[in-house]
Design a protein around this motif. Sequence first.
Motif, mmCIF file in Angstrom:
data_model
loop_
_atom_site.group_PDB
_atom_site.id
_atom_site.type_symbol
_atom_site.label_atom_id
_atom_site.label_comp_id
_atom_site.label_asym_id
_atom_site.label_seq_id
_atom_site.Cartn_x
_atom_site.Cartn_y
_atom_site.Cartn_z
ATOM 1 N N ASP A 175 0.829 -1.212 0.000
ATOM 2 C CA ASP A 175 0.000 0.000 0.000
ATOM 3 C C ASP A 175 0.860 1.257 0.000
ATOM 4 O O ASP A 175 0.578 2.211 -0.726
ATOM 5 N N PHE A 176 1.907 1.253 0.809
ATOM 6 C CA PHE A 176 2.813 2.398 0.888
ATOM 7 C C PHE A 176 3.483 2.650 -0.462
ATOM 8 O O PHE A 176 3.544 3.790 -0.937
ATOM 9 N N LEU B 144 2.566 1.643 -3.557
ATOM 10 C CA LEU B 144 1.595 2.054 -4.583
ATOM 11 C C LEU B 144 1.229 3.527 -4.440
ATOM 12 O O LEU B 144 1.170 4.264 -5.421
ATOM 13 N N GLU B 145 1.002 3.970 -3.213
ATOM 14 C CA GLU B 145 0.657 5.370 -2.984
ATOM 15 C C GLU B 145 1.844 6.289 -3.282
ATOM 16 O O GLU B 145 1.671 7.377 -3.835
ATOM 17 N N ASP B 146 3.050 5.849 -2.931
ATOM 18 C CA ASP B 146 4.255 6.624 -3.227
ATOM 19 C C ASP B 146 4.408 6.807 -4.739
ATOM 20 O O ASP B 146 4.682 7.915 -5.217
ATOM 21 N N ARG C 259 1.993 6.661 -7.050
ATOM 22 C CA ARG C 259 0.923 7.528 -7.544
ATOM 23 C C ARG C 259 1.222 8.997 -7.249
ATOM 24 O O ARG C 259 1.152 9.848 -8.139
ATOM 25 N N GLN C 260 1.595 9.297 -6.015
ATOM 26 C CA GLN C 260 1.857 10.686 -5.639
ATOM 27 C C GLN C 260 3.035 11.275 -6.401
ATOM 28 O O GLN C 260 2.971 12.413 -6.867
ATOM 29 N N LYS C 261 4.100 10.517 -6.521
ATOM 30 C CA LYS C 261 5.285 11.033 -7.211
ATOM 31 C C LYS C 261 5.035 11.223 -8.701
ATOM 32 O O LYS C 261 5.491 12.209 -9.291
ATOM 33 N N GLU D 138 2.089 11.810 -10.112
ATOM 34 C CA GLU D 138 1.174 12.937 -10.270
ATOM 35 C C GLU D 138 1.866 14.280 -10.048
ATOM 36 O O GLU D 138 1.372 15.306 -10.513
ATOM 37 N N SER E 205 -3.077 13.126 -13.864
ATOM 38 C CA SER E 205 -3.392 12.127 -12.842
ATOM 39 C C SER E 205 -2.735 10.810 -13.215
ATOM 40 O O SER E 205 -2.361 10.597 -14.370
ATOM 41 N N ASN F 73 -2.968 6.507 -12.668
ATOM 42 C CA ASN F 73 -3.683 5.307 -12.257
ATOM 43 C C ASN F 73 -2.654 4.184 -12.166
ATOM 44 O O ASN F 73 -2.059 3.809 -13.173
#
Length: 106
Positions: free
Chosen positions: A61-62, A64-66, A68-70, A72, A79, A81
Amino acid sequence: MTQEEKTQIEERIVDVLRTVFDPEIPVNIYDLGLIYQVDVKDDYTVDIDMTFTAPTCPAADFILEDVRQKVEAVTGVKSANVQLVFEPEWDKSMMSEEARVELGLD
């Protein structure tokens, strides 16, 4: 979007992906071969297919979110996905030569 713009955005995305690490492995996810696809669309959205070295990665989870944020935050990206896939199954042959050397596999 021109092909040149698309290529420049893809290069910036690869650069930022090289700053994302699995906390248990001292090599970035791009050189580990965990990124299967980066697809920059004409509307400036990005689809990324990626995997993990193991399906039960505790930091999934960490990471995947890292990613996505980087992605974006990259100039020119509206955006991102991030799709987690397990086909094809990851193996050590997908790693870059630099990653294999860093991990003592070569």
